[in-house]
Design a protein around this motif. Sequence first.
Motif, PDB file in Angstrom:
ATOM      1  N   ASP A 138      22.000  40.250  40.671  1.00 35.81           N
ATOM      2  CA  ASP A 138      23.220  40.808  40.087  1.00 35.81           C
ATOM      3  C   ASP A 138      24.462  40.317  40.815  1.00 35.81           C
ATOM      4  OD1 ASP A 138      21.754  42.218  38.230  1.00 35.81           O
ATOM      5  OD2 ASP A 138      21.704  44.062  39.403  1.00 35.81           O
ATOM      6  N   PHE A 139      24.362  40.246  42.124  1.00 39.43           N
ATOM      7  CA  PHE A 139      25.492  39.784  42.922  1.00 39.43           C
ATOM      8  C   PHE A 139      25.789  38.313  42.630  1.00 39.43           C
ATOM      9  CE2 PHE A 139      27.632  38.379  46.806  1.00 39.43           C
ATOM     10  CZ  PHE A 139      28.618  39.342  46.912  1.00 39.43           C
ATOM     11  N   LEU A 140      24.743  37.499  42.559  1.00 45.28           N
ATOM     12  CA  LEU A 140      24.928  36.074  42.279  1.00 45.28           C
ATOM     13  C   LEU A 140      25.529  35.855  40.892  1.00 45.28           C
ATOM     14  CD1 LEU A 140      21.680  34.548  43.817  1.00 45.28           C
ATOM     15  CD2 LEU A 140      24.018  34.392  44.706  1.00 45.28           C
ATOM     16  N   GLU A 141      25.108  36.672  39.939  1.00 44.43           N
ATOM     17  CA  GLU A 141      25.650  36.545  38.587  1.00 44.43           C
ATOM     18  C   GLU A 141      27.142  36.874  38.575  1.00 44.43           C
ATOM     19  OE1 GLU A 141      25.121  38.639  34.225  1.00 44.43           O
ATOM     20  OE2 GLU A 141      23.399  38.621  35.589  1.00 44.43           O
ATOM     21  N   LEU A 142      27.532  37.937  39.260  1.00 47.71           N
ATOM     22  CA  LEU A 142      28.956  38.286  39.362  1.00 47.71           C
ATOM     23  C   LEU A 142      29.741  37.173  40.041  1.00 47.71           C
ATOM     24  CD1 LEU A 142      28.939  42.054  40.421  1.00 47.71           C
ATOM     25  CD2 LEU A 142      29.880  41.096  38.321  1.00 47.71           C
ATOM     26  N   ALA A 143      29.186  36.665  41.154  1.00 50.67           N
ATOM     27  CA  ALA A 143      29.868  35.618  41.909  1.00 50.67           C
ATOM     28  C   ALA A 143      30.015  34.347  41.079  1.00 50.67           C
ATOM     29  CB  ALA A 143      29.107  35.334  43.202  1.00 50.67           C
ATOM     30  N   GLU A 144      29.003  34.038  40.287  1.00 53.51           N
ATOM     31  CA  GLU A 144      29.067  32.845  39.446  1.00 53.51           C
ATOM     32  C   GLU A 144      30.138  32.999  38.381  1.00 53.51           C
ATOM     33  OE1 GLU A 144      26.156  30.814  36.192  1.00 53.51           O
ATOM     34  OE2 GLU A 144      25.246  31.301  38.143  1.00 53.51           O
ATOM     35  N   HIS A 145      30.219  34.182  37.820  1.00 54.36           N
ATOM     36  CA  HIS A 145      31.174  34.425  36.737  1.00 54.36           C
ATOM     37  C   HIS A 145      32.609  34.552  37.241  1.00 54.36           C
ATOM     38  CE1 HIS A 145      33.156  36.627  33.434  1.00 54.36           C
ATOM     39  NE2 HIS A 145      32.357  35.889  32.676  1.00 54.36           N
ATOM     40  N   TYR A 146      32.816  35.313  38.327  1.00 54.38           N
ATOM     41  CA  TYR A 146      34.173  35.605  38.801  1.00 54.38           C
ATOM     42  C   TYR A 146      34.574  34.832  40.061  1.00 54.38           C
ATOM     43  CZ  TYR A 146      33.994  39.534  35.582  1.00 54.38           C
ATOM     44  OH  TYR A 146      33.889  40.312  34.465  1.00 54.38           O
ATOM     45  N   GLY A 147      33.604  34.245  40.738  1.00 51.25           N
ATOM     46  CA  GLY A 147      33.881  33.542  41.990  1.00 51.25           C
ATOM     47  C   GLY A 147      33.528  34.435  43.176  1.00 51.25           C
ATOM     48  N   GLU A 148      32.956  33.809  44.182  1.00 47.44           N
ATOM     49  CA  GLU A 148      32.498  34.545  45.370  1.00 47.44           C
ATOM     50  C   GLU A 148      33.631  35.320  46.033  1.00 47.44           C
ATOM     51  OE1 GLU A 148      30.819  33.472  49.795  1.00 47.44           O
ATOM     52  OE2 GLU A 148      30.371  32.080  48.174  1.00 47.44           O
ATOM     53  N   ASN A 149      34.762  34.671  46.191  1.00 47.47           N
ATOM     54  CA  ASN A 149      35.891  35.311  46.865  1.00 47.47           C
ATOM     55  C   ASN A 149      36.413  36.517  46.065  1.00 47.47           C
ATOM     56  OD1 ASN A 149      37.742  35.480  49.032  1.00 47.47           O
ATOM     57  ND2 ASN A 149      39.322  34.603  47.710  1.00 47.47           N
ATOM     58  N   ALA A 150      36.530  36.383  44.766  1.00 44.66           N
ATOM     59  CA  ALA A 150      37.038  37.470  43.922  1.00 44.66           C
ATOM     60  C   ALA A 150      36.100  38.677  43.989  1.00 44.66           C
ATOM     61  CB  ALA A 150      37.195  37.005  42.482  1.00 44.66           C
ATOM     62  N   VAL A 151      34.784  38.430  43.950  1.00 44.74           N
ATOM     63  CA  VAL A 151      33.810  39.522  44.004  1.00 44.74           C
ATOM     64  C   VAL A 151      33.886  40.203  45.374  1.00 44.74           C
ATOM     65  CG1 VAL A 151      31.344  40.103  43.956  1.00 44.74           C
ATOM     66  CG2 VAL A 151      32.294  38.523  42.273  1.00 44.74           C
ATOM     67  N   SER A 152      33.935  39.425  46.418  1.00 40.71           N
ATOM     68  CA  SER A 152      34.027  39.981  47.784  1.00 40.71           C
ATOM     69  C   SER A 152      35.274  40.844  47.931  1.00 40.71           C
ATOM     70  CB  SER A 152      34.037  38.859  48.823  1.00 40.71           C
ATOM     71  OG  SER A 152      32.848  38.136  48.799  1.00 40.71           O
ATOM     72  N   GLN A 153      36.409  40.327  47.477  1.00 40.31           N
ATOM     73  CA  GLN A 153      37.653  41.068  47.587  1.00 40.31           C
ATOM     74  C   GLN A 153      37.639  42.349  46.748  1.00 40.31           C
ATOM     75  OE1 GLN A 153      40.061  40.495  49.777  1.00 40.31           O
ATOM     76  NE2 GLN A 153      38.767  38.832  50.498  1.00 40.31           N
ATOM     77  N   ALA A 154      37.048  42.305  45.576  1.00 40.38           N
ATOM     78  CA  ALA A 154      36.955  43.489  44.720  1.00 40.38           C
ATOM     79  C   ALA A 154      36.113  44.576  45.376  1.00 40.38           C
ATOM     80  CB  ALA A 154      36.382  43.122  43.355  1.00 40.38           C
ATOM     81  N   ILE A 155      35.004  44.170  45.965  1.00 38.18           N
ATOM     82  CA  ILE A 155      34.131  45.147  46.630  1.00 38.18           C
ATOM     83  C   ILE A 155      34.828  45.746  47.838  1.00 38.18           C
ATOM     84  CG2 ILE A 155      31.978  45.426  47.929  1.00 38.18           C
ATOM     85  CD1 ILE A 155      30.753  43.369  45.955  1.00 38.18           C
ATOM     86  N   ILE A 156      35.500  44.924  48.618  1.00 39.71           N
ATOM     87  CA  ILE A 156      36.234  45.429  49.798  1.00 39.71           C
ATOM     88  C   ILE A 156      37.330  46.396  49.368  1.00 39.71           C
ATOM     89  CG2 ILE A 156      37.835  44.757  51.632  1.00 39.71           C
ATOM     90  CD1 ILE A 156      36.127  42.201  51.935  1.00 39.71           C
ATOM     91  N   ALA A 157      38.031  46.054  48.294  1.00 38.39           N
ATOM     92  CA  ALA A 157      39.125  46.925  47.814  1.00 38.39           C
ATOM     93  C   ALA A 157      38.562  48.236  47.321  1.00 38.39           C
ATOM     94  CB  ALA A 157      39.900  46.225  46.722  1.00 38.39           C
TER      95      ALA A 157
END
Length: 157
Positions: A138-157
């Motif tokens: 699930d994480f890889l799918e999100l990262a592929e779709h939105y980009g690793e950095n965007a997913v990381s930043q969204a989770i941190i926020a």
Amino acid sequence: MELTEVQKKAVEITARNVVVSAGAGTGKTAVLVSRFINLVRSGLAEVNQVLTITFTEKAAEEMKQRIADGFHRLGMRKEKTAVETAYISTIHSFCSRLLKENPFAAGVDPAFEVLDEMDRQLMLGERFGELFSEGEADFLELAEHYGENAVSQAIIA
């Protein structure tokens, strides 16, 4: 500082809890200090029964000092001493104290520690690295779709 009529009302109401919310420099601290002292002086509460939440550690320390000074002026030595361990803090400090005082009821490890911001960032970075290296679908799918950095930043926020 002389309190306004509205401020005096906030100090003198004792039948219910009060939230004091106003802009900077409007006398919030003076109201909370006066209310705290009033509740204790009137015998309606002990120092350790009054919860006072502020936004910053600096404000909490200032409030403790003002309350201690107020008790000192009134000759209330026992109460002045009790202010050191009173529930006057930021919401973060209060929650940490509550959990440390009641770890089993809260279901937390009694040896837990609150992370500072740097440790939190390091821990999150390590966990993100684990998620990518473990191939968490699930994480890889999100990262592929939105980009690793965007997913990381969204989770941190």
